[in-house]
Design an enzyme around this catalytic site. Structure first.
Site, PDB file in Angstrom:
ATOM      1  N   CYS A 407       0.845  -1.203   0.000  1.00 14.95           N
ATOM      2  CA  CYS A 407       0.000   0.000   0.000  1.00 14.95           C
ATOM      3  C   CYS A 407       0.882   1.255   0.000  1.00 14.95           C
ATOM      4  O   CYS A 407       1.503   1.564  -1.003  1.00 14.95           O
ATOM      5  CB  CYS A 407      -0.959  -0.025   1.180  1.00 14.95           C
ATOM      6  SG  CYS A 407      -2.331   1.135   1.030  1.00 14.95           S
ATOM      7  N   HIS A 534      -3.550  -5.214   0.193  1.00  8.77           N
ATOM      8  CA  HIS A 534      -3.035  -5.735   1.461  1.00  8.77           C
ATOM      9  C   HIS A 534      -3.108  -7.263   1.451  1.00  8.77           C
ATOM     10  O   HIS A 534      -4.092  -7.845   1.928  1.00  8.77           O
ATOM     11  CB  HIS A 534      -3.857  -5.184   2.635  1.00  8.77           C
ATOM     12  CG  HIS A 534      -3.628  -3.737   2.918  1.00  8.77           C
ATOM     13  ND1 HIS A 534      -2.718  -3.291   3.859  1.00  8.77           N
ATOM     14  CD2 HIS A 534      -4.177  -2.625   2.375  1.00  8.77           C
ATOM     15  CE1 HIS A 534      -2.740  -1.970   3.891  1.00  8.77           C
ATOM     16  NE2 HIS A 534      -3.604  -1.542   2.989  1.00  8.77           N
ATOM     17  N   GLU A 536      -1.725  -9.398   3.262  1.00 10.55           N
ATOM     18  CA  GLU A 536      -1.655 -10.031   4.586  1.00 10.55           C
ATOM     19  C   GLU A 536      -3.031 -10.434   5.104  1.00 10.55           C
ATOM     20  O   GLU A 536      -3.152 -11.353   5.934  1.00 10.55           O
ATOM     21  CB  GLU A 536      -0.979  -9.094   5.598  1.00 10.55           C
ATOM     22  CG  GLU A 536      -1.701  -7.795   5.886  1.00 10.55           C
ATOM     23  CD  GLU A 536      -1.303  -6.658   4.974  1.00 10.55           C
ATOM     24  OE1 GLU A 536      -1.589  -5.490   5.328  1.00 10.55           O
ATOM     25  OE2 GLU A 536      -0.701  -6.928   3.922  1.00 10.55           O
TER      26      GLU A 536
END
Length: 599
Positions: A407, A534, A536
């Site tokens: 990001c 993102h 994750e």
């Protein structure tokens, strides 16, 4: 539908989220379909406007919901996909009730906490519990509900009252309460008397359960958080004064890995208790899913090789600010058979202003960075520390160190490249320097600067790969596109794309319209990747996120070999029974909940 309510006592942050996730995991391993709801008693509508120092990271769901980080635990443990309505807040409940009142739904009646607020809570839970969270679309059979905060908090009183009523509405055989409490241990060093043995103190738990029972809920299981295994005398005392059998007092002591918590609960007969208490249709058979968890726990305990990743961010004083990032790193490190060391570096400490004000802190930060095997710059907001992040990115680029920018990390990698390779000295994001003559990062058309909550580009969006030679595309398995979760207000300026690609910084992934730059890769570098999304948030223990997996492979020196083998792990790195294909992804099929047979 079976409902399991998890409450907490004595202190907040006691581990209710991990315990709720672990309970769901062992039930899912039995073949049940499990969903989860997190209740947060604060008045905020969602977690989107929180500072990471308030409640840790903001977790983003597929539908763009900005929610509490515990929903990330549920998704990772149970491998499910939740929605924004799985996170219930006081603000959401009151907003829905007030909207009904304004529409005249209550026909002029006085709107009160009881029954209107409590009824709204019960209706929300019953409706959301039946929404499928698995890929097969099957309605859940069990709903695990975590009530945030501590019993006795004034904010949570309407929720406690709602569940007091709820237990009678759904009948006793369909409702169960787990109470998580702290059993502190007296510090021997502070008590030098001969009889000071560091005994475990049960009085806080007794008081907490007494308060819960006074509010109308009687715990079926008392899960005791303690630093060491619960002594028999302490368990018997809790049983005696809290009106439960000794077998209903469960010890959840500190363990080396969160992967051991489901195993800890399983060993103490939690599944057998639920089977009897809730009349669950569980078959008695070996559970392959739990064997995978045991294998992960055993593997993490015996890892010998180390890999260190420098996490360069601005919220490093609280580890919960980057919970999903660290979990994604852990998943990937475990997959490559290395013990992970995360070096937290406050990006402001890498800046020249720190050199002048606190040279020791400055040199310590740079020493941490230079001694790491890889560099990660995660997402964030605000100008503080951005120059330090660009210094770290510049160092990784010049030293050929593995780098991943997520990001804001990707945006700053573009800014750094523009300044130091393209020679645009004032290149910046308009978020930080609106008057820059080289605005390489700009705000999006849908950005509304007058409103903060829910105004970002949020949720699952598709990214199309534009290059067949992309390293990240290979790590994703050679697919044409990926669907990942986003949370940002700014984006790389697409009009400047050709300037970067002429110098070797390629935009290998774009959105469906080809207007937004989603993935960058640097030519002639061991691993220099930036992603606007993102990744994750979708990482799982046995299915690590490809961008993070690539970073750990490169940091461990295994990426070239992995790519040369067609993205296959060596036999010693795969989990048992694995086909060896692309990361440990093949094992996820074994973690899917099988459907219960009709009989």
């Amino acid at each position: 539908m079976k409902y399991i309510l998890v409450t907490g006592g004595v202190i907040s942050g006691i581990g209710k989220g991990i315990i709720a996730s672990s309970v769901g995991t062992i039930l899912k391993s039995c073949g049940l379909h499990v969903t989860a709801i997190k209740i947060d008693p604060y008045i905020n509508i969602d977690a989107g406007t929180f500072s990471p120092y308030e409640h840790g990271e903001v977790f983003v769901l597929d539908d763009g919901g900005e929610v509490d980080l515990d929903l990330g635990n549920y998704e990772r443990f149970l491998d499910i996909r939740l929605t924004r309505d799985n996170n219930l807040t006081t603000g959401k409940i009151y907003l829905s009730v007030i909207n009904k009142e304004r529409r005249g739904d209550y026909l002029g009646k006085t709107v009160q906490v009881v029954p209107h607020i409590t009824d709204a809570i019960q209706e929300w839970v019953m409706k959301q519990a039946r929404i499928s969270v698995d890929d097969d679309g099957v309605e859940p059979q069990v709903c695990v509900i975590e009530l945030g905060g501590t019993v006795g908090d004034i904010e949570s009183m309407p929720f406690i009252e709602a569940f007091r009523q709820f237990q009678f509405k759904v009948k006793r055989e369909n409702f169960c309460n787990i109470h998580v409490s702290l059993v502190p241990q007296r510090n021997v060093r502070l008590c030098p008397q001969p009889n000071a043995t560091g005994e475990q103190k049960t009085k806080p738990t007794q008081n907490s359960v007494r308060e819960l029972r006074g509010l109308g809920l009687s715990p079926d299981l008392i899960m005791c958080r303690c630093s060491s295994p619960l002594e028999t005398s302490a368990k018997e005392k809790i049983s005696m004064f809290c009106h439960v059998e000794p077998t209903q007092v469960i010890c959840v002591h500190d363990v080396s890995s969160v992967y051991r918590v489901p195993l800890l609960l399983e060993d103490q007969g939690v599944v057998s208790y639920f089977c009897e208490r809730l009349s669950l249709p569980i078959e008695v058979k070996p559970r392959k899913m739990l064997s995978k968890w045991k294998e992960m726990a055993d593997r993490s305990a015996r890892l010998l090789e180390h890999v260190s990743i420098a996490l360069v961010g601005k919220y490093t004083k609280l580890a919960d600010s980057y919970t999903s990032v660290v979990k994604a790193l852990e998943h990937s490190a475990l997959a490559v058979n290395h013990k992970l060391e995360v070096k937290y570096i406050d990006s402001a400490d890498l800046e020249t202003a720190t050199l002048q004000g606190d040279p020791v802190k400055y040199h310590e930060a740079w020493q941490k960075l230079c001694s790491s095997h890889g560099v990660l710059v995660p997402g964030g907001f605000g100008v503080r520390g951005t120059e330090g992040k660009m210094h770290a990115i510049s160092w990784a680029r010049k030293q050929n160190k593995p780098f991943l920018g997520v990001c804001l990390g990707m945006q700053l990698a573009v800014c750094e490249f523009a300044r130091n390779v393209l020679g645009w000295e004032d290149a910046n994001s308009t978020e930080f320097h609106p008057e820059s003559t080289h605005p390489v990062v700009i705000d999006m058309p849908e950005h509304n600067p007058g409103q903060m909550g829910g105004t970002m580009r949020l949720g699952k969006r598709r990214t199309i790969f534009k290059s067949s030679t992309s390293v990240l595309r290979k790590l994703y398995g050679g697919v044409d596109f990926v669907d990942e979760r986003h949370r940002h207000r700014f984006e790389v300026n697409p009009e400047l794309k050709q300037h970067f690609e002429q110098k070797g910084l390629r935009f290998v992934g774009e959105d469906v319209e080809g207007e937004r730059m989603e993935i960058i890769e640097l030519d002639d570098h061991c691993y220099f990747v930036g992603v606007q999304y993102h990744p994750e948030f979708t990482s799982r223990p046995i299915k690590p996120s490809p961008p993070y997996f690539g970073l750990l492979l490169a940091a461990a020196g295994k990426l070239p070999g992995y790519l040369a083998k067609g993205c296959r792990l060596s036999p010693r790195d795969t989990y048992s029974g694995s086909s060896g294909s692309s990361s440990p992804e093949a094992d996820m099929s074994e973690l899917k909940s099988p459907s219960l047979s009709s009989d």
